[in-house]
Design an enzyme around this catalytic site. Structure first.
Site, short mmCIF file in Angstrom:
data_model
loop_
_atom_site.label_atom_id
_atom_site.label_comp_id
_atom_site.label_asym_id
_atom_site.label_seq_id
_atom_site.Cartn_x
_atom_site.Cartn_y
_atom_site.Cartn_z
CD GLU A 95 -2.82 1.22 2.40
OE1 GLU A 95 -3.45 2.29 2.59
OE2 GLU A 95 -2.91 0.21 3.12
CG ASP B 104 -1.52 1.45 13.13
OD1 ASP B 104 -1.12 1.12 11.99
OD2 ASP B 104 -2.56 1.00 13.63
CD GLU C 133 -9.47 -0.03 10.16
OE1 GLU C 133 -9.20 -0.65 11.21
OE2 GLU C 133 -8.72 0.83 9.67
#
Length: 614
Positions: free
Chosen positions: A197, A442, A300
């Site tokens: 990604e 994250d 999500e």
């Protein structure tokens, strides 16, 4: 008397034979029966007498174009591993040679399996080029342990088709050398998918070019390496959620809630313009990626919210699918439209599973691969029964910067394999394509790339073992990790923790700026740069994932903190000097009116610093 002596001798002869047969097998003979050490472990090994010896006269024998491609790559890797320059030749093999053989008639080996036979010569046979290539990875692992390979034969085939690593090089820019190391390590351990990604700098949509993107030339080089090493690099642009890297400057495409608030991370799937925008990005990625699959994420989308706050979703779904449609059908509709577009370009679609909660009336299009990471109402067994290909991307396999780290030792002790999903253990691997580990940023400043690598290599070797062969080849995890130590890193792997200068005091000079500072190597292989005013650090500006990723942010002198990753720097050689690149933001320092500021290298020419030791 003579007859008595004859009977006694015959009796002694029988006793001697029985004694020989019942005697313990010598340790050397037992060792010969063991399969040589590899990762993944060989499960089918038949020992023979003698050994193969690699030496100065060794040649690589390859005739067909496919065989020569495999041999050429092996020759380069042998040289990189310190085994010298080995010629690639055609024709008959002789003692000491390595023979590469691609035979389509060996269909039982499958698309990726191979047979290896060690004797006076070493032969690698595959039904395909990929199979023969994987056989050469075993050869390299064996030679990493010495020039002598015990004689024997193995037929080695994978249990699962998809054996992967997922990397979110999203928001946070991960260096190309680090990704190149990963591709080589994956191939060395017979992993075949890198799901990436990332943002490729867009020509069609320059408004989307917020850092940390990659240039198209950088991606072309990475993809070429993947193609050579039989690692398919599958790109992902996550949508319709997590779209803020692409649409933060396009409020016209952002989903608007019932209070009129724009959602910069959510694409408005009810707009044709949103679909056109997304597919134009797919077309641009097709210029640099050669993968047969496209990953759209789809995870999500309603994280931290719910569909009821977006009444336009329900209106869209009911207008298209009737009064019984649900808001989630609008989300599934977008997935299916992307799936159809990908299929029209000859690509299969991949999505995450968490949006498939069963609240939709419209099914996901057939042919879509679902990567299962979260335990929701629709279980993997149900997805398989509905005909979807399912890959295990369990949360237990995650490595999160500054957060959760997969417990590889525990997984190994449990004999974890790709049938063990979050929330469900399947009795059979039928319908399961394989598994992957996933790396997420994250907390972007939580760890550096080099720190992530320390955690990654054991997890990578474990997923390679669990997807290729027996999930528990050794009695203990320590014994399994010893395999990794024995085979070492892949040829061509670069140690990215080496500093190009020694610790000490230096004067740094460039056009428009100079300072005197102490350079000290950090534990993870970067440099701390310290003056009397403190340590050089990037801080301020807009934070993304707790990280100052805004171009033009200044580097300033802050109180030294050994735990601060933003105070760690790379010194990269350039034009007789060095660029200073922050270990986390991956932007280089430039000088602007005497200030030190960070910029992507293609936006501002990095300052070249000349160092004088004191």
């Amino acid at each position: 008397m003579a007859e008595t002596r004859k009977r006694l001798l015959r009796l002694l002869g029988v006793t001697a034979v029985l004694t020989l047969l019942l005697a313990p097998v010598p340790a050397v003979a037992q060792e010969q029966q063991k399969a040589p050490v590899t990762v993944p472990a060989l499960t089918d090994w038949t020992a023979e007498h003698g050994s193969y010896t690699y030496g100065r006269s060794t040649r690589l024998v390859a005739d067909s174009p496919a065989e020569r491609r495999v041999a050429d790559t092996l020759a380069d890797d042998l040289r990189a591993a310190g085994h010298g320059t080995v010629p690639v030749v055609r024709g008959g093999a002789r003692t000491g040679d390595i023979v590469i053989d691609v035979r389509s008639s060996r269909g039982t080996l499958g698309a990726e399996g191979y047979e290896l036979h060690a004797g006076k010569r070493l032969s690698v046979t595959g039904a395909t080029e990929t199979g023969a290539f994987y056989g050469t990875r075993t050869v390299l692992q064996l030679l990493a342990q010495g020039d002598r390979i015990p004689a024997g034969r193995t037929v080695d085939t994978p249990r699962y088709q998809e054996r992967g690593v997922g990397v979110c090089a999203c928001y946070i820019h991960i260096t190309v050398p680090w990704l190149e190391n990963l591709v080589r390590e994956m191939a060395y351990h017979k992993l075949n998918q890198l799901l990436l990604e990332l943002k490729v700098k867009s020509d069609a949509h320059p408004e989307a070019n917020t850092w940390g993107y990659y240039t198209k030339d950088e991606i072309r080089r990475l993809v070429a390496l993947g193609d050579r090493y039989h690692v398919e690099i599958i790109p992902e642009i996550n949508s319709p959620g997590h779209m803020d890297p692409w649409i933060e400057n396009r409020p016209d495409l952002q989903l608007t809630d019932s209070d009129g608030a724009k959602q910069p991370a959510r694409l408005d799937v009810t707009q044709q313009a949103a679909f056109d925008y997304y597919t134009s990005l797919m077309d641009e990625y097709a210029q640099v990626f050669t993968a047969r699959s496209w990953h759209m994420g789809a995870d999500e989308y309603m994280l931290g919210s719910d569909y009821s706050k977006y009444p336009q979703m329900l209106r869209y779904a009911q207008q298209k699918y009737g009064p019984e449609a649900t808001p989630q059908d609008a989300y599934i509709d977008f997935i299916n439209r992307v799936q159809a577009y990908a299929a029209s370009k000859g690509k299969r679609l991949r999505i995450w599973n968490d949006g498939l909660t069963g609240a939709n009336t419209v099914p996901v299009a057939a042919g879509t691969t679902v990567e299962h990471w979260l335990n929701v109402a629709v279980k993997p067994s149900a997805l398989i029964a509905q005909g979807y290909r399912v890959e295990n991307a369990a949360y237990s396999l995650y490595l999160v910067r500054g957060g959760f780290h997969s417990d590889t030792a525990s997984l190994y002790d449990q004999s974890w394999d790709p049938r063990s999903f979050e929330g469900e253990k399947l009795a059979s691997g039928k319908g399961v394509t394989g598994a992957k580990i996933s790396l997420w940023p994250d907390n972007g400043r939580g760890e550096t790339e080099n720190e992530v690598a320390v955690e990654l290599w054991p997890a990578l070797r474990h997923i390679a073992q669990a997807t290729w062969g027996d999930a528990h080849p050794d009695a203990t995890y320590d014994a399994f990790t010893a395999r990794g130590t024995a085979v070492g890193h892949a040829p061509g792997w670069r140690d990215l923790t080496r500093l190009p200068v020694a610790d000490g005091m230096y004067t740094f000079r460039t056009a428009g700026a100079s300072f005197r500072a102490a350079v000290t190597r950090t534990a993870d292989g970067y440099a701390s740069i310290q003056t009397a005013d403190g340590c050089l650090e990037i801080s301020g500006g807009k934070l993304t994932l707790n990280t100052p990723l805004q171009p033009g942010v200044a580097a300033t002198w802050k109180t030294c903190d050994a735990s601060s990753t933003l105070q760690r720097w790379q010194l990269i050689r350039d034009s007789g000097g060095y660029e200073l690149v922050n270990a986390i933001t991956q932007m280089a320092l430039s000088v602007d009116d005497g200030r030190l500021v960070q910029y992507p290298p293609d936006q501002h020419t990095p300052a070249v610093w000349h160092l004088t030791a004191h």
